[in-house]
Every structure is written in structure tokens, then in C-alpha cells.
Scaffold this motif. Structure first.
Motif, PDB file in Angstrom:
ATOM      1  N   MET A 168     -46.037  27.966  -4.588  1.00 16.17           N
ATOM      2  CA  MET A 168     -44.758  27.093  -4.046  1.00 16.17           C
ATOM      3  C   MET A 168     -44.772  27.266  -2.276  1.00 16.17           C
ATOM      4  O   MET A 168     -44.677  26.192  -1.757  1.00 16.17           O
ATOM      5  CB  MET A 168     -43.631  28.081  -4.434  1.00 16.17           C
ATOM      6  N   MET A 169     -44.954  28.329  -1.915  1.00 18.48           N
ATOM      7  CA  MET A 169     -45.127  28.421  -0.609  1.00 18.48           C
ATOM      8  C   MET A 169     -46.306  27.335   0.040  1.00 18.48           C
ATOM      9  O   MET A 169     -45.812  26.654   0.922  1.00 18.48           O
ATOM     10  CB  MET A 169     -45.329  29.847  -0.269  1.00 18.48           C
ATOM     11  N   HIS A 170     -47.345  27.335  -0.395  1.00 17.72           N
ATOM     12  CA  HIS A 170     -48.393  26.453  -0.053  1.00 17.72           C
ATOM     13  C   HIS A 170     -47.970  24.952  -0.293  1.00 17.72           C
ATOM     14  O   HIS A 170     -48.161  24.528   0.681  1.00 17.72           O
ATOM     15  CB  HIS A 170     -49.678  26.776  -0.759  1.00 17.72           C
ATOM     16  N   ALA A 171     -47.630  24.743  -1.313  1.00 18.39           N
ATOM     17  CA  ALA A 171     -47.075  23.311  -1.354  1.00 18.39           C
ATOM     18  C   ALA A 171     -46.038  22.831  -0.517  1.00 18.39           C
ATOM     19  O   ALA A 171     -46.247  21.851   0.114  1.00 18.39           O
ATOM     20  CB  ALA A 171     -47.035  22.917  -3.088  1.00 18.39           C
ATOM     21  N   ALA A 172     -45.362  23.715  -0.459  1.00 17.17           N
ATOM     22  CA  ALA A 172     -44.032  23.219   0.307  1.00 17.17           C
ATOM     23  C   ALA A 172     -44.453  23.129   1.841  1.00 17.17           C
ATOM     24  O   ALA A 172     -44.185  22.167   2.606  1.00 17.17           O
ATOM     25  CB  ALA A 172     -42.785  24.202   0.159  1.00 17.17           C
ATOM     26  N   GLY A 173     -45.086  24.067   2.185  1.00 11.27           N
ATOM     27  CA  GLY A 173     -45.749  24.175   3.543  1.00 11.27           C
ATOM     28  C   GLY A 173     -46.839  22.853   3.832  1.00 11.27           C
ATOM     29  O   GLY A 173     -46.486  22.365   4.947  1.00 11.27           O
ATOM     30  N   ASP A 174     -47.631  22.571   2.809  1.00 10.15           N
ATOM     31  CA  ASP A 174     -48.347  21.456   3.237  1.00 10.15           C
ATOM     32  C   ASP A 174     -47.402  20.220   3.314  1.00 10.15           C
ATOM     33  O   ASP A 174     -47.760  19.127   4.210  1.00 10.15           O
ATOM     34  CB  ASP A 174     -49.445  21.250   1.899  1.00 10.15           C
ATOM     35  N   TRP A 175     -46.617  19.979   2.426  1.00  9.09           N
ATOM     36  CA  TRP A 175     -45.756  18.854   2.430  1.00  9.09           C
ATOM     37  C   TRP A 175     -44.886  18.779   3.932  1.00  9.09           C
ATOM     38  O   TRP A 175     -44.851  17.895   4.651  1.00  9.09           O
ATOM     39  CB  TRP A 175     -44.849  18.895   1.287  1.00  9.09           C
ATOM     40  N   TRP A 176     -44.490  19.810   4.293  1.00 13.05           N
ATOM     41  CA  TRP A 176     -43.607  20.092   5.301  1.00 13.05           C
ATOM     42  C   TRP A 176     -44.508  19.770   6.736  1.00 13.05           C
ATOM     43  O   TRP A 176     -43.906  19.314   7.416  1.00 13.05           O
ATOM     44  CB  TRP A 176     -42.998  21.509   5.557  1.00 13.05           C
ATOM     45  N   LEU A 177     -45.792  20.130   6.554  1.00  8.23           N
ATOM     46  CA  LEU A 177     -46.636  20.157   7.674  1.00  8.23           C
ATOM     47  C   LEU A 177     -46.831  18.517   7.935  1.00  8.23           C
ATOM     48  O   LEU A 177     -47.207  18.302   9.085  1.00  8.23           O
ATOM     49  CB  LEU A 177     -47.823  20.993   7.554  1.00  8.23           C
ATOM     50  N   GLY A 178     -47.072  17.692   6.756  1.00 11.50           N
ATOM     51  CA  GLY A 178     -47.358  16.594   7.012  1.00 11.50           C
ATOM     52  C   GLY A 178     -45.957  15.828   7.343  1.00 11.50           C
ATOM     53  O   GLY A 178     -45.977  14.623   8.160  1.00 11.50           O
ATOM     54  N   GLU A 179     -45.056  16.049   7.024  1.00 10.87           N
ATOM     55  CA  GLU A 179     -43.673  15.250   7.217  1.00 10.87           C
ATOM     56  C   GLU A 179     -42.477  15.694   8.163  1.00 10.87           C
ATOM     57  O   GLU A 179     -41.847  14.785   8.626  1.00 10.87           O
ATOM     58  CB  GLU A 179     -42.961  14.938   5.952  1.00 10.87           C
ATOM     59  N   ARG A 180     -42.697  17.011   8.303  1.00 11.22           N
ATOM     60  CA  ARG A 180     -41.572  17.537   9.100  1.00 11.22           C
ATOM     61  C   ARG A 180     -40.244  17.330   9.072  1.00 11.22           C
ATOM     62  O   ARG A 180     -39.557  16.693   9.926  1.00 11.22           O
ATOM     63  CB  ARG A 180     -42.051  17.325  10.582  1.00 11.22           C
ATOM     64  N   PRO A 181     -39.858  17.410   7.719  1.00 10.75           N
ATOM     65  CA  PRO A 181     -38.385  16.817   7.344  1.00 10.75           C
ATOM     66  C   PRO A 181     -37.332  18.033   7.826  1.00 10.75           C
ATOM     67  O   PRO A 181     -36.309  17.387   7.862  1.00 10.75           O
ATOM     68  CB  PRO A 181     -38.472  16.698   5.958  1.00 10.75           C
ATOM     69  N   CYS A 182     -37.678  18.899   8.218  1.00  4.55           N
ATOM     70  CA  CYS A 182     -36.780  19.948   8.558  1.00  4.55           C
ATOM     71  C   CYS A 182     -37.157  21.011   9.319  1.00  4.55           C
ATOM     72  O   CYS A 182     -38.529  21.039   9.746  1.00  4.55           O
ATOM     73  CB  CYS A 182     -35.897  20.446   7.228  1.00  4.55           C
ATOM     74  N   SER A 183     -36.367  21.951  10.019  1.00  9.39           N
ATOM     75  CA  SER A 183     -36.708  22.955  10.747  1.00  9.39           C
ATOM     76  C   SER A 183     -37.737  24.242   9.915  1.00  9.39           C
ATOM     77  O   SER A 183     -37.475  23.990   8.746  1.00  9.39           O
ATOM     78  CB  SER A 183     -35.791  23.716  11.464  1.00  9.39           C
ATOM     79  N   ARG A 184     -38.412  24.764  10.599  1.00 13.02           N
ATOM     80  CA  ARG A 184     -38.910  25.976   9.826  1.00 13.02           C
ATOM     81  C   ARG A 184     -37.830  26.792   9.090  1.00 13.02           C
ATOM     82  O   ARG A 184     -38.088  27.152   7.973  1.00 13.02           O
ATOM     83  CB  ARG A 184     -39.968  26.622  10.568  1.00 13.02           C
ATOM     84  N   GLN A 185     -36.985  27.124   9.751  1.00 19.68           N
ATOM     85  CA  GLN A 185     -36.122  27.948   9.124  1.00 19.68           C
ATOM     86  C   GLN A 185     -35.244  27.564   7.925  1.00 19.68           C
ATOM     87  O   GLN A 185     -35.182  28.136   6.962  1.00 19.68           O
ATOM     88  CB  GLN A 185     -34.723  28.392  10.184  1.00 19.68           C
ATOM     89  N   GLU A 186     -34.926  26.041   7.920  1.00 22.17           N
ATOM     90  CA  GLU A 186     -34.322  25.590   7.165  1.00 22.17           C
ATOM     91  C   GLU A 186     -35.352  25.631   5.789  1.00 22.17           C
ATOM     92  O   GLU A 186     -34.772  25.890   4.757  1.00 22.17           O
ATOM     93  CB  GLU A 186     -33.923  24.184   7.268  1.00 22.17           C
ATOM     94  N   LEU A 187     -36.566  25.373   6.122  1.00 22.51           N
ATOM     95  CA  LEU A 187     -37.402  25.430   4.827  1.00 22.51           C
ATOM     96  C   LEU A 187     -37.524  26.873   4.172  1.00 22.51           C
ATOM     97  O   LEU A 187     -37.526  26.845   3.103  1.00 22.51           O
ATOM     98  CB  LEU A 187     -38.727  25.148   5.274  1.00 22.51           C
ATOM     99  N   VAL A 188     -37.544  27.771   4.993  1.00 23.28           N
ATOM    100  CA  VAL A 188     -37.822  29.149   4.673  1.00 23.28           C
ATOM    101  C   VAL A 188     -36.594  29.347   3.854  1.00 23.28           C
ATOM    102  O   VAL A 188     -36.375  29.997   2.482  1.00 23.28           O
ATOM    103  CB  VAL A 188     -37.803  30.108   5.851  1.00 23.28           C
ATOM    104  N   ARG A 189     -35.204  29.097   4.194  1.00 23.63           N
ATOM    105  CA  ARG A 189     -34.016  29.416   3.486  1.00 23.63           C
ATOM    106  C   ARG A 189     -33.949  28.686   2.202  1.00 23.63           C
ATOM    107  O   ARG A 189     -33.548  29.124   1.289  1.00 23.63           O
ATOM    108  CB  ARG A 189     -32.709  29.144   4.499  1.00 23.63           C
TER     109      ARG A 189
END
Lengths: 215, 215
Positions: free
Chosen positions: A172-193
DNA sequence: ACTCGGTGTTACCTTAAGTAACACCGTACG
DNA sequence: CGTACGGTGTTACTTAAGGTAACACCGAGT
């Protein structure tokens, strides 16, 4: 003197090995996982056969390279996982540590997660994808599984649940991180929460949007 | 006749393309993602340049091949996701559909998940890993995100949460499935139930095993 | 002085992606 | 009827990368 000799040679060989790994690191940083053996040798100021003497084949070099980064990342993750805080805080801190790492060095991250390109592309030699694919994910999954098993009481199925969850959460962490790294749809903290919310059962608790059984 | 001619040629070309794709499919089934263009051409009873005329390069062929399987799998998943049942049942059924698919055809699964080989031929030309990596995962994540957003009420952050969760859940499913496929530590149904339990917040609800703050 | 282990090189092999140039074949058209 | 043309196919090649064999050099111990 036999001993000192051997020691000297060993240290020399190991220092050389470290130098070669650092050169390889620079090339991978620059060219991504497709760095060729020639390029790495050139960066190190030597030629191919020496690389092969030290690492056997490309898979060996890449494995050695991956091990360094993997060990380093796993150390940070263990630290986050062992911090004195409540469970939710630890989970968020671990997620954040991982995401900060991949954010800081995306090239290294890509190399660790997609090592296939470097190897099986041309010569079918080297690297069974199924066997070597993303060893970092596996190792993280196993570590997390162990932590869960040690610390949580999940009834008679604890052992199995812990392993499934370990690999599942890491994925879960990996896939969400991979997607997030490509699109940067939100801040890191938002993603973590958001991810922690998911793990905390907000999916099951959510209300349906309209009639019908809902998702 | 101009029209009929052109139509005939088109259908003929498309039929040929389908035949070539099916041959490629057989080879990939047999050899995994490392199937060479020569092998595929031989299986189809022709030679390389024809493959290149139809698909441009290896990446094109692999993309076409991947699209077929991806579309098929996504159709099954949509069906499971749209079945008339309560949320937990739908989630379990979707997980089970995915796992059954990768269990039934692991070679295809590996090809879809590790398609990297298909691109980075020479030069640095091919493949921004971040962009092309595992398009199946991305597509599944986006689809699931859309379903979640449509059907769940998660407050003002619904849109963001849905996307994060979509990709996160898909990643969880993928990593757990990959691990499970390699080790077979339990039955498929046990895996499905364990993952659903995780999504249902059992991690947060679990009791600590001993003193201290626990995981 | 001589061998020996370690480090280095050049020059080569093999495999696979991708391409250029040519050959065949049915069909519309003068 | 011969001919030009689009489509399908081939052989033979180039290029790049992994991997290896054989040789060259150099410092240390007997």
C-alpha cells in the motif's frame, strides 16, 4: 605476517569494492537503472572485466548496490517503528520516513523498485524477474510482519495475519508513494494521514453516498 | 470499391495484427516477459521486420499485448465491484477476482507487472520508469478511486482520499498477491479474508501483546 | 633472480533490438 | 497485354550491451 598480509589485501580489495560501488552509485543516480557496465566502469576509471571480477555479473553488482540503499532505508524505518509513541503515531512516522526517502532520491528509489531494466533487457542472462523483483519490498514486508507479530495480539491466526498485513501494508505504502511521486497531488503529510486513516478502518466506517448497498 | 478495398485491407491488417498478438501471447505465456522478438516472430511463422511494421518497436508490441490483458482483467474487476452485495462482500469478491486471475496465469501476471524489459533497448531512449511502470496498477488504482469517490461519503476530502485509497488498496492487493504467489503460505480465501480484515480496521483495534505502547 | 597473486588491459564472442534493401504477388489501368 | 503500385514477406546487416579469454604489469616474499 600471513595474517597482516591477508588483512591488507582484504581491506584493499574491500576499499576498491567500495570505490566501485560508489562510482556505480553515481552512474545510477545519473542514468537510472539502465546504466551500462561500460558506463560504470568508465566512471570508476577502469574497464569492464574488473567489475566482473568483483561482482560476478551485472545482477551481482546491482544486488550489492541495492543492499546498501536497502539497509540504510530499513535502518531509518526501524528507528521510526521503534520510537516511543502510540501506535498511530508510529505508523504515521514510518510512512513519512519512507515517503521522505523516496522523495529525496527518486532515482535511487526507481533503481531499487524497478531493477529489471538493468538486467534482463538484452542478454536474457542474469536476473530472473520473478525471483529478484523488488527485494526491497519483500524485505520491508518481512520486517514489518515480524514487528506486527511481536507486538500485536491477533488471536490464533496472529502469525499468518502478521505476514499478510506486513506485505500488504508495505505494498500500500509503495503503490501510493509511487503514484504520489509521479503526480504530486497533495502534500506528504496529507498522504500520510490519508493512508493512516485507511489503515484505521475509515473505509469500513464511511457512509454510503446514495441509495443502494454502496461500495 | 475504393471503400470496400480499403475496408478489406484494414480488416485484413487488423486480423493479421490479432494473429500476431495471439502468437506473441503464446510465447509470453511460455517464456515470460523476456520473450525475444525473434521468438515471437518464429511462433507467428514470420520474421522480425513484420512485427516492427505492425507495432513499431518492442515497447509497442508489449503495450498492445498488455492492453488486452489489462482490459480483460479490469472488466472482471468491475463486475465484482458492481455486484449486488454489501460492501465487505464486494471488497472480498474483488480481491478474490484479482488473486484468482494472477493465480491462474502467473506468467501473464509477471509480464503485466514487470514490463520494463520491453523498452530500454539501447541508448537511454526508452522508458521513463516513473511514467510507464506497471500501467495495470495505475489503471486499477484510478478505477478504484473513481468507484470509491462515487459511492462513499468521506467529507470534504472525499476526492483526495478516494484517490489515495484507490492506489493504496491496489498496491496492498498487488504486493500481498505477489508475495502469496511466491510462497503460497495459505489458501486464497484466507488471504482474502486477512486483507479485508486489514481494510476493516482490525489493525487499529488489535490489543497490544505486552507492556509498552505497542505497535 | 624468480615466481606468484593481484590489478589492469585489449580484443573478442554472443545475443537481441532495430533497419535497409530487395523479392514476390495480386490488381487496377493505359 | 504489359506495367506500375501497394502490401507482404525475406535476407542480411548494424549497433549496443553483457560477458569472457588471453595477455601485460607490478610489488612482495624465497
Amino acid at each position: 605476517m600471513n595474517t597482516t598480509q591477508r588483512t591488507d589485501q582484504q581491506t584493499s580489495a574491500e576499499r576498491r569494492r567500495r570505490e566501485l560501488l560508489e562510482a556505480a552509485d553515481r552512474v545510477v543516480l545519473r542514468d537510472g537503472p539502465q546504466a551500462s557496465m561500460n558506463a560504470i566502469a568508465a566512471e570508476a576509471g577502469i574497464t569492464k572485466p574488473i567489475l566482473y571480477r568483483h561482482f560476478g555479473d551485472k545482477g551481482g553488482l546491482y544486488a550489492a548496490l541495492a543492499k546498501r540503499h536497502t539497509d540504510a532505508l530499513l535502518d531509518s524505518l526501524r528507528a521510526a517503528l521503534d520510537a516511543p509513541a502510540d501506535r498511530r503515531e508510529r505508523v504515521e512516522s514510518t510512512l513519512d520516513t519512507y515517503l521522505a526517502a523516496i522523495e529525496a532520491r527518486p532515482q535511487v528509489y526507481r533503481f531499487l523498485m524497478h531493477p529489471a531494466e538493468g538486467s534482463a533487457a538484452q542478454g536474457d542472462q542474469g536476473f530472473d524477474v520473478g525471483k529478484h523483483s523488488a527485494p526491497l519490498l519483500r524485505r520491508m514486508g518481512e520486517e514489518l510482519a515480524q514487528v506486527i507479530e511481536e507486538r500485536l495480539d491477533l488471536g490464533p491466526d496472529t502469525r499468518r495475519l502478521a505476514r499478510v498485513w506486513g506485505h500488504g501494508i508495505v505494498g500500500m505504502m509503495h503503490a501510493a508513494g509511487d503514484w504520489w511521486l509521479g503526480e504530486r497531488p497533495c502534500s506528504r503529510q496529507e498522504l500520510v494521514r490519508s493512508l493512516a486513516d485507511l489503515l484505521w478502518g475509515r473505509l469500513a466506517a464511511a457512509g454510503d453516498r446514495m441509495g443502494g448497498p454502496g461500495f
